[in-house]
Design a protein around this motif. Structure first.
Motif, PDB file in Angstrom:
ATOM      1  N   THR A 116       6.674 -13.583   2.020  1.00  0.00           N
ATOM      2  CA  THR A 116       6.204 -12.426   1.699  1.00  0.00           C
ATOM      3  C   THR A 116       7.291 -11.362   2.561  1.00  0.00           C
ATOM      4  OG1 THR A 116       4.560 -12.520   3.468  1.00  0.00           O
ATOM      5  CG2 THR A 116       3.908 -12.951   1.205  1.00  0.00           C
ATOM      6  N   GLY A 117       7.611 -11.975   3.677  1.00  0.00           N
ATOM      7  CA  GLY A 117       8.475 -11.144   4.750  1.00  0.00           C
ATOM      8  C   GLY A 117       7.789 -10.358   5.639  1.00  0.00           C
ATOM      9  N   ILE A 221      -3.185 -10.190   0.340  1.00  0.00           N
ATOM     10  CA  ILE A 221      -2.827  -8.782   1.073  1.00  0.00           C
ATOM     11  C   ILE A 221      -1.294  -8.660   1.269  1.00  0.00           C
ATOM     12  CG2 ILE A 221      -3.183  -7.303   3.018  1.00  0.00           C
ATOM     13  CD1 ILE A 221      -6.103  -8.380   3.057  1.00  0.00           C
ATOM     14  N   LEU A 222      -0.735  -9.656   1.934  1.00  0.00           N
ATOM     15  CA  LEU A 222       0.527  -9.851   2.141  1.00  0.00           C
ATOM     16  C   LEU A 222       1.194  -9.529   1.088  1.00  0.00           C
ATOM     17  CD1 LEU A 222       0.910 -12.247   5.376  1.00  0.00           C
ATOM     18  CD2 LEU A 222       0.610  -9.806   5.271  1.00  0.00           C
ATOM     19  N   VAL A 223       1.307 -10.534  -0.049  1.00  0.00           N
ATOM     20  CA  VAL A 223       1.952 -10.460  -1.387  1.00  0.00           C
ATOM     21  C   VAL A 223       2.014  -9.117  -1.896  1.00  0.00           C
ATOM     22  CG1 VAL A 223       1.736 -11.195  -3.707  1.00  0.00           C
ATOM     23  CG2 VAL A 223       1.586 -12.975  -1.914  1.00  0.00           C
ATOM     24  N   VAL A 224       0.821  -8.541  -1.996  1.00  0.00           N
ATOM     25  CA  VAL A 224       0.332  -6.812  -2.398  1.00  0.00           C
ATOM     26  C   VAL A 224       1.264  -6.126  -1.708  1.00  0.00           C
ATOM     27  CG1 VAL A 224      -1.085  -5.201  -3.131  1.00  0.00           C
ATOM     28  CG2 VAL A 224      -1.725  -7.498  -3.589  1.00  0.00           C
ATOM     29  N   MET A 225       1.277  -6.041  -0.296  1.00  0.00           N
ATOM     30  CA  MET A 225       1.761  -5.047   0.306  1.00  0.00           C
ATOM     31  C   MET A 225       3.609  -5.025   0.488  1.00  0.00           C
ATOM     32  SD  MET A 225      -0.532  -3.424   1.530  1.00  0.00           S
ATOM     33  CE  MET A 225       0.390  -2.025   2.309  1.00  0.00           C
ATOM     34  N   SER A 226       3.826  -6.521   0.155  1.00  0.00           N
ATOM     35  CA  SER A 226       5.384  -6.794   0.042  1.00  0.00           C
ATOM     36  C   SER A 226       5.796  -6.209  -0.933  1.00  0.00           C
ATOM     37  CB  SER A 226       5.496  -8.460   0.394  1.00  0.00           C
ATOM     38  OG  SER A 226       6.959  -8.789   0.044  1.00  0.00           O
ATOM     39  N   ALA A 228       4.579  -3.695  -2.805  1.00  0.00           N
ATOM     40  CA  ALA A 228       4.390  -2.313  -2.632  1.00  0.00           C
ATOM     41  C   ALA A 228       5.624  -1.855  -1.786  1.00  0.00           C
ATOM     42  CB  ALA A 228       3.177  -1.955  -2.149  1.00  0.00           C
ATOM     43  N   TYR A 229       5.970  -2.562  -0.601  1.00  0.00           N
ATOM     44  CA  TYR A 229       7.187  -2.202   0.091  1.00  0.00           C
ATOM     45  C   TYR A 229       8.453  -1.918  -0.672  1.00  0.00           C
ATOM     46  CZ  TYR A 229      10.100  -1.949   4.388  1.00  0.00           C
ATOM     47  OH  TYR A 229      11.034  -1.480   5.144  1.00  0.00           O
ATOM     48  N   VAL A 230       8.748  -3.189  -1.385  1.00  0.00           N
ATOM     49  CA  VAL A 230      10.060  -3.139  -2.199  1.00  0.00           C
ATOM     50  C   VAL A 230       9.998  -2.055  -3.134  1.00  0.00           C
ATOM     51  CG1 VAL A 230      11.002  -4.734  -3.957  1.00  0.00           C
ATOM     52  CG2 VAL A 230      10.117  -5.742  -1.832  1.00  0.00           C
ATOM     53  N   LEU A 231       8.824  -1.989  -3.871  1.00  0.00           N
ATOM     54  CA  LEU A 231       8.843  -1.049  -5.014  1.00  0.00           C
ATOM     55  C   LEU A 231       9.020   0.359  -4.478  1.00  0.00           C
ATOM     56  CD1 LEU A 231       5.880  -2.412  -7.172  1.00  0.00           C
ATOM     57  CD2 LEU A 231       8.186  -2.298  -7.867  1.00  0.00           C
ATOM     58  N   SER A 232       8.416   0.806  -3.184  1.00  0.00           N
ATOM     59  CA  SER A 232       8.674   2.080  -2.572  1.00  0.00           C
ATOM     60  C   SER A 232      10.213   2.378  -2.343  1.00  0.00           C
ATOM     61  CB  SER A 232       7.647   2.184  -1.562  1.00  0.00           C
ATOM     62  OG  SER A 232       8.121   1.420  -0.204  1.00  0.00           O
ATOM     63  N   ILE A 239       7.702   2.945   2.270  1.00  0.00           N
ATOM     64  CA  ILE A 239       6.612   2.900   3.118  1.00  0.00           C
ATOM     65  C   ILE A 239       6.664   2.611   4.415  1.00  0.00           C
ATOM     66  CG2 ILE A 239       4.397   2.028   3.260  1.00  0.00           C
ATOM     67  CD1 ILE A 239       4.280   1.339   0.357  1.00  0.00           C
ATOM     68  N   GLY A 240       6.327   3.446   5.340  1.00  0.00           N
ATOM     69  CA  GLY A 240       6.574   3.095   6.756  1.00  0.00           C
ATOM     70  C   GLY A 240       5.756   1.895   7.268  1.00  0.00           C
ATOM     71  N   PRO A 241       6.390   1.344   8.109  1.00  0.00           N
ATOM     72  CA  PRO A 241       5.517   0.139   8.880  1.00  0.00           C
ATOM     73  C   PRO A 241       4.164   0.346   9.347  1.00  0.00           C
ATOM     74  CG  PRO A 241       7.717   0.014   9.784  1.00  0.00           C
ATOM     75  CD  PRO A 241       7.570   1.481   8.960  1.00  0.00           C
ATOM     76  N   ALA A 242       3.718   1.505   9.891  1.00  0.00           N
ATOM     77  CA  ALA A 242       2.640   2.046  10.345  1.00  0.00           C
ATOM     78  C   ALA A 242       1.504   2.240   9.158  1.00  0.00           C
ATOM     79  CB  ALA A 242       2.689   3.557  11.055  1.00  0.00           C
TER      80      ALA A 242
END
Length: 305
Positions: A116-117, A221-226, A228-232, A239-242
């Motif tokens: 997931t990175g 959660i990590l898969v979804v956030m990863s 979302a981060y790539v798509l953003s 998406i910022g780290p915070a």
């Protein structure tokens, strides 16, 4: 003397004078039927050593284990508290044991999480130093440790090697230290249920199942956030780290509280309002225990690096 390959022992070589009785090769007791009544050893025949039979046994063992894992994980995810209830009712054959369940979920998490990175259970050293509440104290501890090892933060190569080593050790220790988190939660649950006449082992098993589920939830959660981060990034609105950290934290403990509520209702049989109160208390305790876990991990890794 002929030193050729010895033929494996068979039932025929172990039979007594009575054809229906045989001597168990494992415990030496006389037995009847296909299994020894003393130790459970199976009565063997020549056909048991054929390749076809060996392959058939291997396939049966594999699919039996596979079906047990599937049923356990399905029950763990879809029916909070049922695995614990089934375990203490004595219905254990269809499922993995609580420790097996925990370690399988632990393995799934730590094998797939690097893809997931993102990191959550074994944060790098910079995450500790950038923490709003701990940064000054952590920096002093790190500098002291560096001085003891005759290293310097001002030497970029030395500090990079130290940070990389910290991260590797953190990943190794997090796999086992997460078990301590489950034990600490069991202590909190025992305090909240002090009026109940139950063994502490029941709270331990309940907590192991909860944290086994939580590891799978964290991975999701990590898969979804990863993603979302790539798509953003692709969409030009990164998406910022915070933001990632805030949303992930909300999902982590919101999900934990929801699961605890339903698991508590099924296993401890609390009514709606007491169940809600206990779920909220355990959620806040889970949040605090998580940061205590991270603090323990920091000390453990820092002084073994």
């Amino acid at each position: 003397m002929n030193k050729g390959i010895h033929k494996p022992l068979t039932v025929e070589s172990e039979k007594s004078t009575l054809d229906s009785t045989w001597t168990c090769i494992t415990c030496g007791q006389h037995a009847t039927g296909n299994f020894c009544a003393h130790c459970g050893e199976k009565r063997r025949g020549d056909h048991d050593f054929s390749l076809r039979h060996v392959l058939a046994e291997a396939a049966e063992a594999f699919f039996h284990i596979d079906s047990k894992i599937f049923l356990t994980l399905k029950t763990l995810i879809t029916k909070p508290g049922k695995l614990t209830a089934e375990f203490f009712l004595g219905r254990r054959k269809p499922y993995m044991s609580p420790l097996q369940t925990f370690f399988v979920c632990n393995l799934i998490f730590f094998v797939l999480q690097p893809w997931t990175g993102l990191e959550i259970l074994a944060p790098p050293l910079r995450a500790y130093e950038n923490n709003f509440f701990l940064n000054g104290a952590v920096t002093r501890l790190v500098d002291q440790r560096l001085a003891n090892k005759h290293l310097s933060r001002n030497n970029p190569e030395q500090f990079r090697e130290f940070s990389d080593r910290f991260e590797r050790v953190a990943h190794l220790q997090a796999k086992s230290l997460i078990l301590v988190l489950a034990v600490m939660m069991a202590m909190v649950i025992a305090i909240l249920n002090f009026r109940r006449r139950v063994y502490f082992s029941q709270h331990i098993v309940f907590s192991l199942h909860v944290y086994a589920w939580w590891l799978l939830w964290l991975l999701a959660i990590l898969v979804v956030m990863s993603l979302a981060y790539v798509l953003s990034r692709v969409g030009g609105h990164q998406i910022g780290p915070a933001t990632v950290d805030s949303v992930a934290t909300l999902l982590e403990f919101g999900g934990l509280g929801t699961y605890l509520f339903f698991a508590d209702r099924r296993f401890y049989e609390d009514r709606l309002v007491p169940g809600l109160v206990k779920g909220l208390v355990l959620t806040f305790c889970g949040f605090g225990l998580f940061f205590l876990y991270r603090f323990l991990l920091l000390f453990s890794v820092l002084y073994s690096t």
